[in-house]
Write an enzyme that holds these catalytic residues in place. Structure first.
Site, mmCIF file in Angstrom:
data_model
loop_
_atom_site.group_PDB
_atom_site.id
_atom_site.type_symbol
_atom_site.label_atom_id
_atom_site.label_comp_id
_atom_site.label_asym_id
_atom_site.label_seq_id
_atom_site.Cartn_x
_atom_site.Cartn_y
_atom_site.Cartn_z
ATOM 1 N N GLU A 143 0.826 -1.192 0.000
ATOM 2 C CA GLU A 143 0.000 0.000 0.000
ATOM 3 C C GLU A 143 0.873 1.259 0.000
ATOM 4 O OE1 GLU A 143 -3.247 2.081 3.069
ATOM 5 O OE2 GLU A 143 -2.068 0.331 3.666
ATOM 6 N N PHE A 144 0.475 2.240 -0.794
ATOM 7 C CA PHE A 144 1.133 3.539 -0.746
ATOM 8 C C PHE A 144 0.387 4.425 0.246
ATOM 9 C CE2 PHE A 144 1.574 7.954 -1.951
ATOM 10 C CZ PHE A 144 2.945 8.081 -2.057
ATOM 11 N N ILE A 145 1.118 4.999 1.182
ATOM 12 C CA ILE A 145 0.529 5.898 2.169
ATOM 13 C C ILE A 145 1.078 7.302 1.942
ATOM 14 C CG2 ILE A 145 0.325 6.466 4.620
ATOM 15 C CD1 ILE A 145 0.505 3.494 5.249
ATOM 16 N N ASP B 90 12.390 -2.281 14.936
ATOM 17 C CA ASP B 90 13.396 -1.359 14.404
ATOM 18 C C ASP B 90 12.816 0.053 14.412
ATOM 19 O OD1 ASP B 90 15.702 -0.394 13.282
ATOM 20 O OD2 ASP B 90 15.314 -1.154 11.274
#
Length: 331
Positions: free
Chosen positions: A130-132, A235
């Site tokens: 998904e692109f956010i 991380d």
């Protein structure tokens, strides 16, 4: 792991030099992120079929990395974020996808939803997610703390401490063999593994021997607390924290495993967590006795990893923590 926070979505460990060690990952029989069938353009093929797009309108680079190449694919069905690596097989990206998927499934803090991992026809691999669209800031630290604690509360397992696959922390293999005891897991697969890398890579017998003394004697630091396996990002530093356009916190580029929730703060020395973050967090997951005494123990893993990745400038920080604990424990 520290990386340059540039472009629309930061890359995994984007300031890391290329290293010869490539992780050997173990997979369970059930593989929720199946490797894509080979084609001349498996990324475009997936976007135009399972991605439900009819056309790709633009492909634009997202800069900042020297390990992976990142691109944004704009389509008539929305945008996708794609990372590729010409030199590494799909196992690394599958480990990332499994971590993202596990965090996504908690329904708590926002993470990019992973869609597909596959092999490139000319060698290497890719991951589609998904692109956010990020907002102008990292958002509220208090909300971040609460959402992270909600993820730790929701993300539980009966398998013990570890993860279904090994993954990486930066360029370093991260061993996630399931273990029933947290002290054993952290001593062997976190501190012990990094100490062995230090002696193998640098011949640093001093830090190895002192570190092993700490590992063998650190159990009193965990007296009178309850340790449950919680899903950790693994991380969590400033480059892996952002917010969406609505101001909600977003975390990405994980090195997931199930561990003691306090281990999540191991990168706090470059995460910029303030008082409101911890207040928000401990409102959901109350602080346990001895938290302050254990805090540096979790920093140590990441200082050792930076030492192994980047060299001697991080050795003194790791050595100082080890020496302080040996004095505290009188061993």
């Amino acid at each position: 792991m520290v990386a340059a926070h540039v472009g629309i979505m930061p890359l995994k460990s984007s300031t890391f030099p290329s290293l010869p060690c490539v992780p050997r990952l173990r997979f369970t029989k059930r593989r929720p992120f199946a490797i894509a069938a080979m084609s001349d353009d498996p990324i475009g093929e997936w976007i135009l079929s399972e991605g439900k797009a009819t056309k790709i309108t633009r492909i634009s680079p997202v800069g900042g990395g020297c390990i992976n190449v990142a691109r944004r694919y704009d389509t008539d069905a929305g945008s996708f974020f794609v990372k590729t690596n010409r030199g590494i097989g799909p196992s690394m990206f599958e480990g990332e996808a499994l971590g993202l998927g596990a965090m996504y499934e908690t329904g708590t803090i926002r993470v990019p939803k992973p869609f597909k991992v596959g092999s490139l026809p000319t060698g290497g691999s890719y991951i589609i997610m998904e692109f956010i669209e990020f907002g102008p800031s990292r958002g509220s630290q208090s909300v971040l703390g609460r959402k992270l604690a909600e993820m730790h509360t929701a993300g539980k397992t009966e398998k013990g401490f570890g993860f279904d696959v090994d993954n990486t922390i930066g360029s370093t293999p991260q061993i996630n063999t399931w273990t029933s005891d947290w002290i054993e897991f952290y001593g062997e697969h976190r501190l012990g593994y990094q100490l062995k890398l230090a002696v193998d890579q640098y011949g640093d017998s001093t830090i190895y021997q002192k570190g092993q003394r700490l590992v063998k004697n650190m159990a009193p630091l965990f007296d009178n607390i309850v340790i449950e396996p919680c899903l950790l990002h693994g991380d969590l530093w400033s480059g892996n924290i952002s917010s969406d356009k609505n101001g909600e916190p977003v975390i990405l580029d994980p090195a997931c495993y199930y561990g003691h929730n306090e281990a999540e703060f191991g990168m706090s020395w470059c995460a910029g967590f303030g008082g409101s973050f911890y207040t928000g967090y401990f409102e959901v997951m109350p602080k346990q006795p001895g938290f302050e005494k254990r805090r540096d123990l979790y920093l140590l893993y990441h200082y050792l990893n930076h030492y192994n990745l980047f060299g001697s400038s991080y050795r003194s920080s790791a050595m100082s923590i080890i020496d302080d604990y040996l004095r505290m424990l009188n061993v």
